[in-house]
Design a protein around this motif. Structure first.
Motif, PDB file in Angstrom:
ATOM      1  N   ILE A 269      -6.888  60.111  68.115  1.00  0.00           N
ATOM      2  CA  ILE A 269      -5.756  60.786  68.712  1.00  0.00           C
ATOM      3  C   ILE A 269      -5.515  60.200  70.099  1.00  0.00           C
ATOM      4  CG2 ILE A 269      -4.870  62.984  69.548  1.00  0.00           C
ATOM      5  CD1 ILE A 269      -6.478  64.360  67.390  1.00  0.00           C
ATOM      6  N   VAL A 270      -4.308  59.704  70.335  1.00  0.00           N
ATOM      7  CA  VAL A 270      -3.957  59.098  71.607  1.00  0.00           C
ATOM      8  C   VAL A 270      -3.165  60.105  72.427  1.00  0.00           C
ATOM      9  CG1 VAL A 270      -2.738  57.193  72.725  1.00  0.00           C
ATOM     10  CG2 VAL A 270      -3.894  56.836  70.528  1.00  0.00           C
ATOM     11  N   PRO A 271      -3.538  60.346  73.685  1.00  0.00           N
ATOM     12  CA  PRO A 271      -2.797  61.306  74.502  1.00  0.00           C
ATOM     13  C   PRO A 271      -1.370  60.837  74.745  1.00  0.00           C
ATOM     14  CG  PRO A 271      -4.357  60.065  75.840  1.00  0.00           C
ATOM     15  CD  PRO A 271      -4.657  59.732  74.403  1.00  0.00           C
ATOM     16  N   ASP A 272      -0.484  61.795  74.896  1.00  0.00           N
ATOM     17  CA  ASP A 272       0.908  61.462  75.156  1.00  0.00           C
ATOM     18  C   ASP A 272       1.034  60.737  76.493  1.00  0.00           C
ATOM     19  OD1 ASP A 272       1.654  62.668  72.818  1.00  0.00           O
ATOM     20  OD2 ASP A 272       2.119  64.592  73.742  1.00  0.00           O
TER      21      ASP A 272
ATOM     22  N   PRO B 292       7.954  58.974  61.028  1.00  0.00           N
ATOM     23  CA  PRO B 292       8.182  59.786  62.230  1.00  0.00           C
ATOM     24  C   PRO B 292       9.588  59.655  62.790  1.00  0.00           C
ATOM     25  CG  PRO B 292       6.063  58.669  62.352  1.00  0.00           C
ATOM     26  CD  PRO B 292       6.764  58.119  61.151  1.00  0.00           C
ATOM     27  N   LEU B 293      10.199  58.482  62.676  1.00  0.00           N
ATOM     28  CA  LEU B 293      11.560  58.316  63.176  1.00  0.00           C
ATOM     29  C   LEU B 293      12.554  59.158  62.383  1.00  0.00           C
ATOM     30  CD1 LEU B 293      11.623  54.476  63.895  1.00  0.00           C
ATOM     31  CD2 LEU B 293      11.956  56.291  65.581  1.00  0.00           C
ATOM     32  N   LEU B 294      12.398  59.181  61.069  1.00  0.00           N
ATOM     33  CA  LEU B 294      13.274  60.016  60.245  1.00  0.00           C
ATOM     34  C   LEU B 294      13.077  61.497  60.562  1.00  0.00           C
ATOM     35  CD1 LEU B 294      12.946  58.186  56.804  1.00  0.00           C
ATOM     36  CD2 LEU B 294      14.968  58.267  58.278  1.00  0.00           C
TER      37      LEU B 294
ATOM     38  N   GLY C 216       4.302  55.803  69.887  1.00  0.00           N
ATOM     39  CA  GLY C 216       3.485  56.403  68.846  1.00  0.00           C
ATOM     40  C   GLY C 216       3.328  57.905  69.001  1.00  0.00           C
ATOM     41  N   VAL C 217       4.248  58.558  69.720  1.00  0.00           N
ATOM     42  CA  VAL C 217       4.170  59.999  69.947  1.00  0.00           C
ATOM     43  C   VAL C 217       4.678  60.728  68.706  1.00  0.00           C
ATOM     44  CG1 VAL C 217       4.933  61.884  71.458  1.00  0.00           C
ATOM     45  CG2 VAL C 217       4.517  59.602  72.408  1.00  0.00           C
ATOM     46  N   SER C 218       4.071  61.859  68.386  1.00  0.00           N
ATOM     47  CA  SER C 218       4.506  62.646  67.241  1.00  0.00           C
ATOM     48  C   SER C 218       5.918  63.177  67.485  1.00  0.00           C
ATOM     49  CB  SER C 218       3.546  63.816  67.000  1.00  0.00           C
ATOM     50  OG  SER C 218       3.568  64.716  68.096  1.00  0.00           O
ATOM     51  N   PRO C 219       6.697  63.430  66.423  1.00  0.00           N
ATOM     52  CA  PRO C 219       8.095  63.818  66.601  1.00  0.00           C
ATOM     53  C   PRO C 219       8.309  65.028  67.511  1.00  0.00           C
ATOM     54  CG  PRO C 219       7.720  63.197  64.331  1.00  0.00           C
ATOM     55  CD  PRO C 219       6.379  63.177  65.001  1.00  0.00           C
ATOM     56  N   TRP C 220       7.574  66.124  67.276  1.00  0.00           N
ATOM     57  CA  TRP C 220       7.812  67.319  68.079  1.00  0.00           C
ATOM     58  C   TRP C 220       7.394  67.098  69.526  1.00  0.00           C
ATOM     59  CZ3 TRP C 220      10.879  71.011  68.621  1.00  0.00           C
ATOM     60  CH2 TRP C 220      10.571  72.145  69.369  1.00  0.00           C
ATOM     61  N   ASN C 221       6.275  66.436  69.747  1.00  0.00           N
ATOM     62  CA  ASN C 221       5.855  66.133  71.114  1.00  0.00           C
ATOM     63  C   ASN C 221       6.850  65.199  71.800  1.00  0.00           C
ATOM     64  OD1 ASN C 221       3.592  67.733  70.978  1.00  0.00           O
ATOM     65  ND2 ASN C 221       2.193  66.063  70.483  1.00  0.00           N
ATOM     66  N   ALA C 222       7.447  64.289  71.022  1.00  0.00           N
ATOM     67  CA  ALA C 222       8.450  63.392  71.587  1.00  0.00           C
ATOM     68  C   ALA C 222       9.668  64.166  72.071  1.00  0.00           C
ATOM     69  CB  ALA C 222       8.863  62.344  70.552  1.00  0.00           C
ATOM     70  N   VAL C 223      10.070  65.175  71.304  1.00  0.00           N
ATOM     71  CA  VAL C 223      11.209  66.006  71.719  1.00  0.00           C
ATOM     72  C   VAL C 223      10.894  66.712  73.030  1.00  0.00           C
ATOM     73  CG1 VAL C 223      12.568  68.037  71.124  1.00  0.00           C
ATOM     74  CG2 VAL C 223      12.127  66.294  69.388  1.00  0.00           C
TER      75      VAL C 223
END
Length: 284
Positions: free
Chosen positions: A17-20, A129-131, A216-223
């Motif tokens: 797991i990579v930190p944001d 993840p992009l979709l 490489g951030v997860s979709p919800w964290n990216a939002v």
């Protein structure tokens, strides 16, 4: 800025797991700097960029012809634009590698062979993840848009009621003229509010694409991270957006052919904004 060393490969279930990434505030003048970086990216590989732009526009046009094509093209536009962002990132990497190996005073000639294939490989590794993040953006946009429409509808209804009451206490001629003037003012106010809402929406999701495709951030964290980073850097994003309007108008003049250049420039500028705000650690 430091040197961009590499792009993070597609994450798998076995990856740690990579930190944001951590963002920072940049000066307002960086909005102009991003435009310049986008132009340099286009000039580094103009023919591949033009080919990508043509393919993107044709694909979006074909999607629009399908049933519910408008919604489908909106959903797929963010992942498709991510391809350009990854391509711009790899071009930046090639340019910095060439600069490091070129003796001082000699022209830098980056070797761009294989960049498109590398972009395709990295893009397919992040397509899921992009979709998903594109779907989240559409859903949030729909909810926010519904709230705005209901709010504006209530304001507009109140304005019509006020107009009716005002017209009753005035003489017919003067009341109608004043009422029309008030109605025009109300419509202008509503239009400005809609434009403001669209602008704030674009600021909130400014970094969603790059955070997922490059960070490489997860979709919800990216939002969530994009909302915070976007409004923290409101000044440079505002300057970039103000310049976008006249540039877009100029791009549309020669039969829309300028869009073939605008897409590469926007892709390079999007990567530059991500690189400046989140830094090498996030883009590596």
């Amino acid at each position: 800025m430091g040197r961009l060393h590499s792009l993070r490969p597609a994450m798998t279930s076995t990856d740690l797991i990579v930190p944001d990434p951590v963002f920072r505030r940049v000066p307002a003048a960086f909005g102009l700097r991003w435009w310049m970086a986008g132009w340099r990216s286009f000039m580094q590989a103009p023919l591949p960029w033009l080919g990508l732009a043509v393919a993107l526009l044709v694909l979006l046009w074909l999607l629009a012809e399908l049933p519910m094509g408008g919604l489908l093209s909106q959903w797929l536009s963010l992942p498709l634009l991510a391809f350009g962002v990854i391509f711009a990132a790899l071009l930046r990497k090639r340019a910095e590698q060439a600069r490091a190996m070129t003796p001082q005073g000699m022209p830098v000639e980056p070797q761009n062979e294989g960049t498109l294939s590398s972009t395709t490989q990295r893009w397919t590794g992040r397509i899921g993840p992009l979709l998903l993040v594109s779907l989240l953006v559409l859903a949030l946009g729909g909810v926010i848009g519904a709230v705005i429409v209901m709010g504006l509808g209530a304001m507009f209804g109140l304005g019509l009621a006020s107009f009716g009451a005002f017209a009753k206490v005035m003489t017919p001629g003067v009341g109608m003229a004043a009422g029309l003037g008030a109605l025009a003012g109300s419509l202008m106010t509503l239009l400005l509010l809609v434009l403001l809402a669209l602008y704030l929406f674009s600021v909130a999701f400014w970094f969603v694409n790059t955070l997922v495709a490059l960070g490489g951030v997860s979709p919800w964290n990216a939002v969530k991270l994009s909302v915070r980073a976007g409004f923290t850097n409101l000044a440079p994003i505002t300057l970039f957006t103000v310049l976008l309007l006249p540039i877009s108008i100029v791009a549309m003049l020669p039969f829309g052919l300028g869009l073939l250049v605008l897409f590469p420039v926007l892709s390079g500028a999007s990567f530059a904004s991500y690189h400046d705000v989140f830094g090498d650690e996030a883009a590596a």
